[in-house]
Scaffold this active site. Structure first.
Site, PDB file in Angstrom:
ATOM      1  N   ASN A 235      -1.884  -4.897  -2.988  1.00  0.00           N
ATOM      2  CA  ASN A 235      -3.056  -4.980  -2.171  1.00  0.00           C
ATOM      3  C   ASN A 235      -3.860  -6.106  -3.253  1.00  0.00           C
ATOM      4  O   ASN A 235      -3.446  -6.381  -4.106  1.00  0.00           O
ATOM      5  CB  ASN A 235      -4.132  -3.742  -2.624  1.00  0.00           C
ATOM      6  CG  ASN A 235      -3.707  -2.556  -1.865  1.00  0.00           C
ATOM      7  OD1 ASN A 235      -2.950  -2.613  -0.792  1.00  0.00           O
ATOM      8  ND2 ASN A 235      -4.229  -1.352  -2.386  1.00  0.00           N
TER       9      ASN A 235
ATOM     10  N   ARG B 163       0.934   0.309   2.237  1.00  0.00           N
ATOM     11  CA  ARG B 163       2.168  -0.289   1.353  1.00  0.00           C
ATOM     12  C   ARG B 163       3.179   0.316   1.678  1.00  0.00           C
ATOM     13  O   ARG B 163       4.536  -0.004   1.596  1.00  0.00           O
ATOM     14  CB  ARG B 163       1.501  -0.351   0.148  1.00  0.00           C
ATOM     15  CG  ARG B 163       0.437  -1.580  -0.347  1.00  0.00           C
ATOM     16  CD  ARG B 163      -0.045  -1.743  -1.630  1.00  0.00           C
ATOM     17  NE  ARG B 163      -0.702  -0.513  -1.955  1.00  0.00           N
ATOM     18  CZ  ARG B 163      -1.065  -0.092  -3.144  1.00  0.00           C
ATOM     19  NH1 ARG B 163      -0.567  -0.928  -4.224  1.00  0.00           N
ATOM     20  NH2 ARG B 163      -1.791   0.912  -3.322  1.00  0.00           N
TER      21      ARG B 163
END
Ligand SMILES: [Fe+3]
Ligand SMILES: [Mg+2]
Ligand SMILES: [Zn+2]
Ligand SMILES: [Zn+2]
Lengths: 772, 336
Positions: free
Chosen positions: A44, A26
């Site tokens: 996620n 990320r």
């Protein structure tokens, strides 16, 4: 033109599947999007990572192009789906909290060797983690071995007992930090620590002093049990012959080579020849043990390797430090090479628990370097060779597991329980086949427990229930018995060598029929005899035996496998029958009279002498006939030493190909005859070895050509323990390719029985398909 | 002179049969019941529970060091009775003879059988003989059946092993199987390995008398000690640990096993009893066993645990734990 019709602007939703959680994915997305001045969000989810980006068309395209390439080192992108969305303006770029719902389909990362950034900090006196043995970040550190359950969060790992200090927490929460969501993040303040004990359990030193004291003991030739990532190591200075010999005695490990951890690649180069591919393997983040050819003369100045490390061995298993603790153990140490062998007694699984270590390694280690970060999953060091520039795994464990083998297509969940020796188990979910780490030989209680624990753990972290259990045909395998006791599920028995070939097909994503060459030890055959030199036609759940090696009796059953001289006698017997004692007296008289008489008698009467078409046993016979190895102290030793003895020669012993009824037979008797003739003439073992290898390779290739003519198939899959032999494998592969075959070989899983479980699940899923 | 052999006439039921029965069987087994030559023997049986057992013997070779098929057929069935704690009383014997069997050999076998029965103080009270054409049997097959009486209050069985018990054996392991194999396969060891074939009821009676707490008695015949203990472990749902160091195995038996590639723990015994007893009476039980000629080498070889129920584990000399499972079919290598 984008769907919303707004000129030059585009918005997409990207679903990324693979190992993308807990690996710094990320922050990478965030940084890439920001650098391109794109807006959107990343989070996620149960499938992996979901991204939305919006902005000018060209920059969105650039984002999509660069994302896979700039993904963090630990990420493994299996699939990236891009979906166009109607454009609407978004502000800024957000990292959103994790989605905790849905099925657990994200992948868990394997354990990863220490990264360069952490290594730099480790030895930076100004860094707050200076000499901290558990330094890690999102790019490195423990994963699989500490995870109890998923989703992968700190409270589901063995790090749960170490609440982060404010400094660590700040790193953990900062998307721009290298330690953003690094679950094992820790420091001297808050994290795990090390200490040193003597065998009586008295603390000798703590924290950094423990490391320094361990170095001192090792440099004095003491044996240290060192708790590592996936289990304990037994460490001893590799240059100290007396110390290494002591370790062998105490561990009751007669000749099986020890692996050596070197302080640097340069030191490995001093002792071994290292090709570019081998260098890449050594330096890879998986940091496996790499089997390397030793230099006949080590370079001056390189660290010494004592004779007892790998007695009479032309190869050496070398590897590099892969945890911060390893790096510390080499820092300012007088030695530059350590034997690092698995902490266990003879054939038991590697020890992972402190108390077990105190009990089981007590008679072996002079000191214990413990730490208090529990190992949840046992994971041995991986072992790999380089074959024709490609990796050829020998043992697949730490660093590689649990990265799945990606199958051609999704399918039902199937459990393969593997073989008996070098057992692994395999569970599928969707397109993935999760092959477990090396479990070991299922002959003792501890290994059986590890086997059961591994199955339970895989089921839990994958959150799947198998629809089918697949096992071997051999009724006495413990894995078979375990499967049979699971009466709640349907079962399928798959022939050993069918599974071998299916595993290559699965690994290589092959679809449709293929010719299979299984050169192996012994596996239970469909006709009740032992197979192991097989030519098969394999198509998913179906297979047919097209050819085999001629058979040799195994006088004494398993005893004949542990004592290759029995195979030599069996070969002489097969050549001369009742005349053997007269005709081959010169060779037979090498072995004690009473023993060889009994063995001849057993052969004559067929007592406890099962017949086998095994290729491995043929190697054993030749190894013994050539005078190399009569009794083995570890599995495959005779064949290993025959390969190592090889001196280049163009000669080749002839085998004969004959059709018997419906089956082609590769008759090895003429080849054995020539072996005996050369041995009798005093030809050096190295040349006998070369001619045997060459002849065998040639006969195998000729057989495959015949089978191509008969079947029209020109794809060949190679599997079986014999293909750990890179000389034979290389020759067969090369010659087949030269003749226009498509050759499938193992690159991700070992060709030995560690691949059986993967083959089993492949056959199992194909079988389920045929039912619908 | 031509050797006298069994002919099909001997099984015809006619004169030859009668002669054979009178000259060979009745003479050897000589007792009142047989002498009556009736269709069945009518027996006096004490009050209480009766144990019955039957077994057929087809061993090759029929004569081996330490006995022959005849003595074996008597010992085997007596032992089966003794394992339930019974005092054996009567046996029957059925013979299937192959045409061409040497009459002298038959006499030798029957005499050994009679001697074994006499020594055990058990009467062979009924019998039968059939002759089959050459090739339809291998020399001689014998079936014996037996009855015995079980003392009051005794409750023995494979299901009664409990964690904390210990495993005793009255002597060395694998003797019978290796005696048979070495003879049959023509394998000469330094000395001759003798079968341990013997009747155990006397030893068992003494043991039960002194230690009525005994829970399980089993004779580890076919499949050997490992198979028998596996059966018990499953029946009782307990784990059994064997101590490699404690196993009594003769050097010649160990040597022959090594050469032939066999595990003595899976080799047959014919004069051995595995006794599972509470640990508290282990010493006493061992004393009793050792005081008997058939138990001089008695040992404590293992223990019963609540761990790993259904499994038998060998604790090796180097501290390992090898699984001793129940093998199915022939012992084919599991090594790849
Ligand atoms: Fe195999
Ligand atoms: Mg019986
Ligand atoms: Zn790092
Ligand atoms: Zn901290």
């Amino acid at each position: 033109m984008n769907p919303s019709g707004e000129r030059g602007l585009r918005r997409v939703r990207v679903q990324v599947d693979g190992i993308v959680q807990g690996v710094g994915f990320r922050p990478t997305v965030y940084q890439l999007a920001r650098s391109l001045d794109l807006a959107g969000r990343v989070r996620n989810d149960s499938e992996g990572v979901e991204i939305e980006v919006a902005g000018p068309e060209d920059r969105v395209a650039e984002f999509l192009r660069r994302l896979p390439r700039e993904a963090p080192p630990l990420a493994k992108i299996v699939r990236m789906d891009v979906e166009e969305r109607p454009y609407s303006p978004v502000d800024g770029f957000l990292i959103q909290a994790s989605e905790r719902t849905g099925s657990r389909t994200t992948l868990i990362s394997p354990d990863v060797s220490i990264c360069d950034d952490c290594l730099r900090e480790l030895f930076d006196p100004h860094d707050r983690r200076f000499r901290y043995p558990f330094i890690n970040c999102t790019n490195c550190g423990p994963r699989y071995t500490i995870i109890r359950d998923i989703p992968y969060d700190r409270d589901k790992t063995t790090m749960v007992s170490f609440p982060m200090c404010p400094a660590c927490r700040a790193e953990y929460e900062n998307p721009r930090d290298r330690r953003f969501h690094a679950q094992p993040n820790a420091c001297w303040e808050c994290g795990p620590t090390v200490w040193l004990e003597d065998p009586e359990g008295r603390r000798l030193a703590e924290r950094d002093a423990a490391v320094r004291e361990t170095i001192r003991l090792l440099s004095e030739g003491k044996i240290a049990a060192v708790k590592g990532l996936g289990g304990f190591h037994l460490a001893v200075a590799a240059g100290d012959e007396e110390a290494v010999a002591r370790l062998r005695r105490r561990k009751i490990r007669e000749e099986k080579p020890f692996a050596v951890m070197f302080s640097s690649l340069e030191d490995i180069r001093g002792v071994c020849r290292v090709s570019p591919e081998e260098e890449a393997l050594l330096m890879s983040r998986e940091r496996p043990i790499v089997l390397l050819a030793r230099r006949p003369e080590p370079k001056p100045g390189c660290p010494p390797v004592a004779p007892s490390v790998a007695p009479g061995n032309r190869f050496l298993g070398a590897f590099l430090p892969y945890t911060p603790l390893h790096a510390l153990l080499f820092r300012d140490a007088p030695y530059r090479a350590l034997v690092m062998t698995s902490g266990n007694q003879s054939d038991e699984p590697i020890v992972t628990e402190d108390q077990t270590a105190r009990e089981r390694l007590r008679g072996i280690a002079d000191a214990f370097l413990f730490h208090n970060r529990d190992i949840y999953i046992r994971c041995d060091d991986s072992v790999v060779r380089s074959a024709r520039g490609k990796p050829r795994p020998i043992r697949r464990a730490r660093g590689y597991v649990p990265v799945p083998v990606v199958l051609r297509e999704p399918g039902p969940t199937v459990l393969g329980v593997g073989g008996e020796l070098k057992n692994t188990v395999c569970l599928t979910r969707g397109r993935y086949a999760f092959l477990s780490q090396h479990v070991g030989d299922l002959e003792n209680l501890e290994t059986l427990r590890a086997f059961e624990h591994t199955i339970d753990h895989l089921k839990r972290i994958l959150e799947v229930r198998p629809e089918l259990i697949v096992h071997d045909l051999h009724l006495d395998y413990l894995s078979t018995q375990w499967a049979e006791a699971r009466t709640d599920l349907p079962r399928l028995a798959v022939q050993h060598h069918h599974a071998h070939i299916a595993s290559v097909a699965a690994e290589r994503g092959w679809n449709g029929p293929v010719l299979g060459v299984a050169l192996d030890g012994t596996g239970y055959g469909a006709d009740g005899t032992l197979w192991g030199g097989e030519f098969l036609w394999v198509d998913g759940a179906r297979y047919e035996r097209l050819g085999r090696f001629s058979r040799l009796p195994l006088p004494g059953g398993e005893k004949a496998i542990k004592e290759p001289w029995r195979m030599a006698v069996a070969a002489l017997w097969s050549l001369a029958g009742e005349e053997a004692e007269r005709v081959h007296d010169d060779i037979l008289s090498r072995w004690p009279e009473r023993q060889r008489r009994v063995v001849l008698r057993m052969l004559q009467k067929g007592f406890n002498s099962p017949l086998s078409s095994s290729c491995g046993r043929l190697f054993d016979a030749v190894s013994s006939l050539a005078g190399l190895r009569d009794r083995i102290t570890y599995e495959g030793q005779a064949a290993v030493e025959l390969e190592q003895a090889l001196e280049p020669d163009s000669g080749a012993y002839e085998a004969r190909l004959v059709k018997e009824e419906d089956l082609w037979v590769l008759d090895t008797l003429p080849l054995l005859e020539e072996t005996v003739r050369d041995v009798r003439r005093g030809v050096r073992p190295g040349l006998v070895s070369a001619r045997f290898h060459n002849g065998l390779a040639r006969a195998v290739v000729r057989m495959v050509e015949i089978l191509r003519e008969e079947t029209g198939l020109s794809a060949v899959a190679l599997s079986g323990g014999v293909f750990q032999n890179v000389y034979l494998s290389g020759k067969v592969e090369q010659e087949l390719e030269d003749r226009g075959f498509e050759v499938l070989v193992h690159q991700e899983v070992p060709p030995n029985d560690a691949c059986i479980a993967l083959g089993q699940v492949h056959v199992g899923r194909e079988y389920l398909k045929t039912l619908t | 002179m031509k050797e006298r052999t069994i002919t099909l006439d001997h099984g015809s039921g006619g004169r030859a049969t009668h002669e054979l029965v009178r000259e060979v069987f009745a003479r050897a087994f000589d007792n009142a019941f047989l002498g009556q030559m009736n269709d069945s023997a009518v027996l006096q049986v004490p009050a209480g529970r009766i144990a019955m057992s039957t077994d057929s013997y087809v061993v090759d070779p029929v004569v081996f060091p330490g006995g022959n098929i005849g003595s074996l057929a008597v010992h085997g069935t007596i032992n089966d009775l003794a394992m339930s704690g019974a005092r054996p009383l009567y046996l029957t014997a059925g013979f299937v003879l192959e045409e061409g069997l040497s009459l002298a050999l038959l006499e030798e076998i029957v005499e050994a059988m009679a001697r074994a029965a006499r020594d055990a103080q058990v009467a062979v009270v009924a019998g039968d003989t059939k002759v089959v054409p050459k090739g339809k049997a291998d020399k001689i097959f014998i079936n014996t059946a037996g009855v015995g009486v079980v003392p009051e209050g005794l409750e023995l069985g494979g299901q009664y092993a409990r964690p904390g018990d210990v495993v005793l054996i009255n002597g060395t392991i694998g003797d019978h199987g290796m005696a048979i194999l070495c003879t049959r396969e023509g394998i000469a060891m330094e000395g001759e390995i003798q079968s341990d074939s013997a009747a155990l009821h006397d030893l068992v009676a003494e043991l039960l008398e002194a230690c009525p707490q005994v829970r399980v008695l089993r004779d580890p015949t076919r499949g050997g000690v490992a198979t028998t203990l596996n059966e018990i472990a499953r029946q009782s749902e307990v784990g059994i640990r064997l101590f490699e160091e404690a196993l009594p195995i003769r050097d010649d038996v160990a040597g022959a096993c090594e050469l032939l590639g066999l595990d003595p723990l899976y080799v047959a015994n014919e004069g051995k009893v595995l006794a599972i007893v509470p640990r508290s009476v282990a010493e006493k039980a061992l004393d009793v066993l050792r005081g008997h000629p058939l138990g001089r080498d008695a040992r404590l070889i293992g223990e019963v645990t609540d761990r790993d129920p259904g499994r038998v584990v060998l604790c090796t000399r180097i501290g390992g734990h090898r699984l001793l499972d129940m093998l199915r079919g022939e012992q084919l290598p599991r090594i790849c």
